[in-house]
Design an enzyme around this catalytic site. Structure first.
Site, short mmCIF file in Angstrom:
data_model
loop_
_atom_site.label_atom_id
_atom_site.label_comp_id
_atom_site.label_asym_id
_atom_site.label_seq_id
_atom_site.Cartn_x
_atom_site.Cartn_y
_atom_site.Cartn_z
N CYS A 78 0.83 -1.21 0.00
CA CYS A 78 0.00 0.00 0.00
C CYS A 78 0.87 1.27 0.00
O CYS A 78 1.50 1.54 -1.01
CB CYS A 78 -1.00 -0.05 1.16
SG CYS A 78 -2.42 0.99 0.84
N HIS A 170 -3.38 -5.12 1.73
CA HIS A 170 -2.72 -5.35 3.03
C HIS A 170 -2.69 -6.84 3.38
O HIS A 170 -3.52 -7.30 4.17
CB HIS A 170 -3.46 -4.59 4.13
CG HIS A 170 -3.24 -3.12 4.11
ND1 HIS A 170 -2.23 -2.50 4.83
CD2 HIS A 170 -3.88 -2.14 3.44
CE1 HIS A 170 -2.26 -1.20 4.60
NE2 HIS A 170 -3.26 -0.95 3.77
N GLU A 172 -0.77 -8.29 5.34
CA GLU A 172 -0.42 -8.46 6.76
C GLU A 172 -1.66 -8.39 7.66
O GLU A 172 -1.58 -8.70 8.84
CB GLU A 172 0.63 -7.40 7.18
CG GLU A 172 0.10 -5.99 7.41
CD GLU A 172 -0.23 -5.22 6.14
OE1 GLU A 172 -0.16 -5.78 5.04
OE2 GLU A 172 -0.60 -4.03 6.28
N1 GLN Z 1 -3.68 6.37 0.87
C1 GLN Z 1 -2.44 6.15 1.55
C2 GLN Z 1 -1.33 6.97 0.93
O1 GLN Z 1 -1.53 7.61 -0.05
C3 GLN Z 1 -2.06 4.69 1.55
C4 GLN Z 1 -3.04 3.93 2.39
C5 GLN Z 1 -2.49 2.70 3.01
O2 GLN Z 1 -1.29 2.47 3.09
N2 GLN Z 1 -3.39 1.91 3.53
O3 GLN Z 1 -0.25 6.99 1.42
#
Ligand code: GLN
Length: 193
Positions: A78, A170, A172
């Protein structure tokens, strides 16, 4: 094997737990000196602008870039995927830029900011992978040399370049450890291309 989990912000404990469950030593990383002796690094989800700023403040940005340029294995989830990208449309600070991908942040829109979806990831074998997406990015463009591992509708949500692995969701936060195991296999296997 010793894996560092970047511990400036975000889902750190969950990655450490996942790796420990796979009988792998995982330690939090906050200082440049703590990168010494690692076999790989995980960059967790969180807020990419915050993590990018802290990477500079803690003087971790350059050492991590240097490691990445030498083929050091890194797994970004992410926000971690955003930080690995060479180009991010709407990030004020420079990402680590270790992977030849262009990423769009919060790509699924505000209404569906968070959702779950069962994903097909052929590299993990049979059975779908339950993807938890939280204000998730997508890979807009993947350069040659980047292997797309998973698409959700038309969006690329997981990819690999050599020993660098990135996903928009995610892993994890689930009990399915196949993606973490895949990363461990990348570290030891012949995956340099
Ligand atoms: N939207 C977040 C960002 O731009 C990422 C979200 C996440 O890691 N769950 O950094």
């Amino acid at each position: 094997m010793k894996i560092g989990v970047l511990a400036l912000q975000g889902a750190v404990a969950e990655h450490i737990r996942a790796l420990s469950t796979l009988n792998t030593e995982a330690i939090p990383i906050r200082l440049p000196s703590e990168l010494n002796g690692l076999d790989a690094l995980v960059i967790p989800g969180g807020e990419s602008t915050t993590i990018a700023k802290l990477l500079s403040d803690y003087r971790l940005m350059q050492p991590i870039r240097k490691l990445a340029s030498r083929g050091f294995p890194i797994f970004g989830t992410c926000a971690g995927m955003i930080l690995l990208a060479r180009k991010v449309a709407d990030l004020d600070l420079k990402p680590i830029g270790a992977m030849g991908i262009e990423v769009t942040r919060n790509a699924f829109g505000r209404q569906v900011a968070s959702f779950e979806a069962d994903l097909n990831i052929p590299a993990l074998g049979d059975g779908t992978f339950h993807g938890i997406f939280i204000r998730a990015p997508v890979i807009q463009k993947a350069n040659p040399g980047v292997e797309v591992l998973c698409q959700l509708n038309d969006n690329v949500v997981a990819a690999r370049q050599g020993r660098i692995l990135a996903c928009a969701f995610h892993p994890e936060l689930t009990d399915d450890l196949r993606l973490h195991r895949y990363f461990l296999d990348l570290i030891t296997g012949d995956y340099s291309v």
